[in-house]
Write a protein that holds these residues in place. Structure first.
Motif, short mmCIF file in Angstrom:
data_model
loop_
_atom_site.label_atom_id
_atom_site.label_comp_id
_atom_site.label_asym_id
_atom_site.label_seq_id
_atom_site.Cartn_x
_atom_site.Cartn_y
_atom_site.Cartn_z
N GLN A 96 0.66 -1.40 0.31
CA GLN A 96 -0.03 -0.04 -0.06
C GLN A 96 1.10 1.34 0.20
OE1 GLN A 96 -3.34 1.21 1.87
NE2 GLN A 96 -2.27 1.30 3.28
N CYS A 203 8.90 17.31 -0.19
CA CYS A 203 8.82 16.45 0.36
C CYS A 203 9.26 16.10 1.70
CB CYS A 203 9.46 15.27 -0.60
SG CYS A 203 8.97 15.81 -2.01
N CYS A 206 8.05 14.63 5.31
CA CYS A 206 7.32 13.84 5.61
C CYS A 206 8.06 12.38 5.81
CB CYS A 206 6.12 12.99 4.77
SG CYS A 206 4.55 14.07 4.77
N PRO A 225 7.62 6.39 4.20
CA PRO A 225 8.12 5.32 3.72
C PRO A 225 9.19 5.99 3.47
CG PRO A 225 6.20 5.58 2.03
CD PRO A 225 5.90 6.39 3.31
N MET A 253 1.72 12.88 -4.72
CA MET A 253 2.66 13.31 -3.94
C MET A 253 2.13 15.19 -4.32
SD MET A 253 3.80 10.57 -1.85
CE MET A 253 2.65 9.85 -1.78
N PRO A 254 2.85 15.60 -2.98
CA PRO A 254 2.96 15.10 -1.83
C PRO A 254 0.84 14.27 -1.29
CG PRO A 254 3.00 17.79 -1.31
CD PRO A 254 2.51 17.61 -3.09
N ASN A 255 1.44 13.72 -0.45
CA ASN A 255 0.16 12.58 -0.42
C ASN A 255 -1.26 12.75 0.00
OD1 ASN A 255 -0.90 9.47 -0.14
ND2 ASN A 255 0.19 8.87 1.72
C1 HEC Z 1 2.14 14.24 3.91
C2 HEC Z 1 2.81 13.97 3.89
C3 HEC Z 1 4.27 13.35 2.09
C4 HEC Z 1 4.12 13.75 1.52
C5 HEC Z 1 4.86 15.14 2.19
C6 HEC Z 1 5.45 13.82 0.17
N1 HEC Z 1 5.07 11.96 0.88
FE1 HEC Z 1 5.21 10.07 -0.41
N2 HEC Z 1 4.27 8.94 1.17
C7 HEC Z 1 3.77 9.39 1.87
C8 HEC Z 1 3.05 8.64 2.24
C9 HEC Z 1 1.75 8.47 4.14
C10 HEC Z 1 3.22 7.46 1.71
C11 HEC Z 1 3.26 6.20 1.61
C12 HEC Z 1 1.12 5.79 1.17
C13 HEC Z 1 0.70 4.65 2.10
O1 HEC Z 1 1.27 3.68 2.52
O2 HEC Z 1 -0.89 4.92 2.36
C14 HEC Z 1 4.23 7.68 0.85
C15 HEC Z 1 4.58 7.23 -0.69
C16 HEC Z 1 5.50 7.34 -1.51
C17 HEC Z 1 6.54 7.16 -2.17
C18 HEC Z 1 5.86 5.59 -2.83
C19 HEC Z 1 7.20 4.74 -1.06
C20 HEC Z 1 7.98 4.66 -1.32
O3 HEC Z 1 8.94 4.44 -0.36
O4 HEC Z 1 9.37 4.60 -2.41
C21 HEC Z 1 7.43 8.46 -3.09
C22 HEC Z 1 8.26 7.56 -4.62
C23 HEC Z 1 7.37 9.09 -2.01
N3 HEC Z 1 6.19 9.05 -1.44
C24 HEC Z 1 7.58 10.10 -3.36
C25 HEC Z 1 7.58 11.38 -2.66
C26 HEC Z 1 7.49 12.62 -3.33
C27 HEC Z 1 8.88 13.05 -4.33
C28 HEC Z 1 7.59 13.75 -2.12
C29 HEC Z 1 7.22 15.00 -2.54
C30 HEC Z 1 7.42 16.06 -4.27
C31 HEC Z 1 6.34 13.01 -1.56
N4 HEC Z 1 6.48 11.70 -1.59
C32 HEC Z 1 5.82 13.85 -0.43
C33 HEC Z 1 3.83 11.26 2.43
C34 HEC Z 1 3.53 11.95 2.06
#
Ligand code: HEC
Ligand code: HEC
Length: 339
Positions: A96, A203, A206, A225, A253-255
């Motif tokens: 997930q 990013c 988180c 993660p 993303m941001p999620n």
């Molecule tokens: C608000 C918090 C948050 C932010 C800000 C955020 N993410 Fe995430 N991201 C998550 C979460 C939570 C998951 C996993 C989703 C789940 O488990 O439901 C995730 C999953 C991912 C994943 C896939 C899992 C992995 O380990 O590779 C990637 C790639 C990723 N994010 C990249 C980014 C990038 C690049 C940014 C910035 C543009 C970003 N995220 C911003 C919360 C965030």
């Protein structure tokens, strides 16, 4: 790449509800498919809507569907390195973390068409894989683990859930909202240095300054993660490929705020941050076994990081782009242009 009108698709799905039983017996072997190239603006109401979990039948099949969903949502607790049912995943990632919301988020690597498009010819192995074998690919690479027995209750449960989720999807798949959304390829190489700036802005809050995310208090699964390092996905995982990674990031993303219909990043920002996250000179990853991949060399995806290549482009360009010249060369020479 195929382009079909919504009307046509509706007709197909209506017909296929009737002829699914017949269609299942038809061999559905096909070339390594890529998400179809969709126009950028799609009305939300044409997006495939999976069945509601409240409609899962209350019988033995329903129990398997529910168990499969539970495993896909909480994989590390059952089947991760500290799993109570078996130890197959090699890190704390769960399905997930990438296949968002139990594989139901539009363009969030959902499983809408997963069952409908397998068995499928896979270029990486150079043979036809079943859906269970494809699940094992993700356990081995992003989860850095070892394959599960194909006939185990857990494998059957996960695939049964995917089948139920996509029960209204025509054989062959590719419904609206499937998997990942198209992104405009850049005319320049993606730039990890610019990507670092995007990372810090969007990013870091988180996934952390060191990209290692945040573990839950129980130490088994992640709140956020890790994006690189020994505890993240292997190089050569689809998420390590720049185009797929940029597609996922841009529309998810941001999620907490980005979705396919309200992305936060531009295409350029998505490519640059994907380049930063997946830069192998900046960030280490677990070492994959690189045996016997892409036995037919010309089928290697344009954004695959590991040489050799059938075309004359450098590993650097295959990693960061620009990808269009590679695709044009391949098209001219009759090779697959996929990513
Ligand atoms: C608000 C918090 C948050 C932010 C800000 C955020 N993410 Fe995430 N991201 C998550 C979460 C939570 C998951 C996993 C989703 C789940 O488990 O439901 C995730 C999953 C991912 C994943 C896939 C899992 C992995 O380990 O590779 C990637 C790639 C990723 N994010 C990249 C980014 C990038 C690049 C940014 C910035 C543009 C970003 N995220 C911003 C919360 C965030
Ligand atoms: C680090 C991210 C990541 C994790 C974790 C991950 N996957 Fe995947 N998975 C992907 C990507 C990326 C693809 C390729 C999608 C594409 O080709 O468009 C994929 C493809 C798949 C497919 C094929 C889907 C289709 O429609 O063709 C299945 C099935 C699948 N994963 C199941 C799983 C399962 C089950 C787990 C957990 C055991 C898992 N994945 C964990 C990223 C991940």
């Amino acid at each position: 790449m195929e382009e079909r009108s919504a009307t046509y698709r509706w007709t197909i799905s209506t017909l296929c509800a009737l002829c699914l039983a017949a269609a299942i017996s038809v061999s559905c072997q096909r070339q390594n498919e890529e998400p179809s190239q969709q126009p950028q603006s799609k009305a939300a109401d044409s997006i495939f809507v999976p069945p509601d979990t409240s409609t899962i039948p209350k019988n033995a099949t329903g129990d398997m569907i529910r168990y499969g969903r539970e495993l896909l949502v909480n994989f590390p607790y059952y089947l991760g390195p500290k799993g109570t049912v078996g130890k197959y995943g090699g890190n704390g990632l769960g399905c997930q973390n990438c296949h968002l919301e139990a594989g139901t988020r539009p363009y969030g690597l959902n499983y809408f068409s997963a069952h409908a498009r397998y068995p499928q010819y896979r270029a990486r192995e150079g043979r036809i894989l079943t859906l269970s074998e494809r699940v094992n690919n993700c356990i081995e690479r992003p989860l850095n683990g070892r394959p599960m027995p194909l006939d185990s209750k857990e494998m059957v449960a996960m695939v049964t859930y995917m089948q139920w989720l996509g029960k209204n999807v025509p054989v062959g798949g590719n419904v609206e909202g499937d998997r990942l959304k198209e992104i405009t390829l850049l005319d320049r190489p993606a730039d990890p240095i610019k990507g670092r700036v995007v990372y810090e802005k969007h990013c870091v809050r988180c996934h952390g300054d060191d990209g290692q995310g945040v573990l839950k208090e129980d130490g088994i699964a992640y709140v956020y993660p890790p994006l690189w390092g020994k505890l993240s996905y292997q190089p050569g995982s689809s998420m390590h490929r720049l185009i797929k990674s940029a597609q996922f990031i841009k529309y998810n993303m941001p999620n907490d705020i980005a979705r396919w219909d309200k992305p936060v990043l531009t295409d350029e920002e998505a490519f640059d941050v994907a380049a930063y996250v997946n830069d192998d000179k900046l960030h280490e990853r677990p070492q994959p076994p690189l045996d016997a991949e892409y036995p037919i060399l010309k089928e290697k995806p344009v954004d695959y990081y590991w040489p050799p290549y059938v075309d004359g482009f450098t590993p650097e360009q295959h990693k960061y782009g620009p990808f269009k010249p590679i695709m044009e060369w391949r098209k001219k020479n009759g090779h697959p242009t996929g990513y």
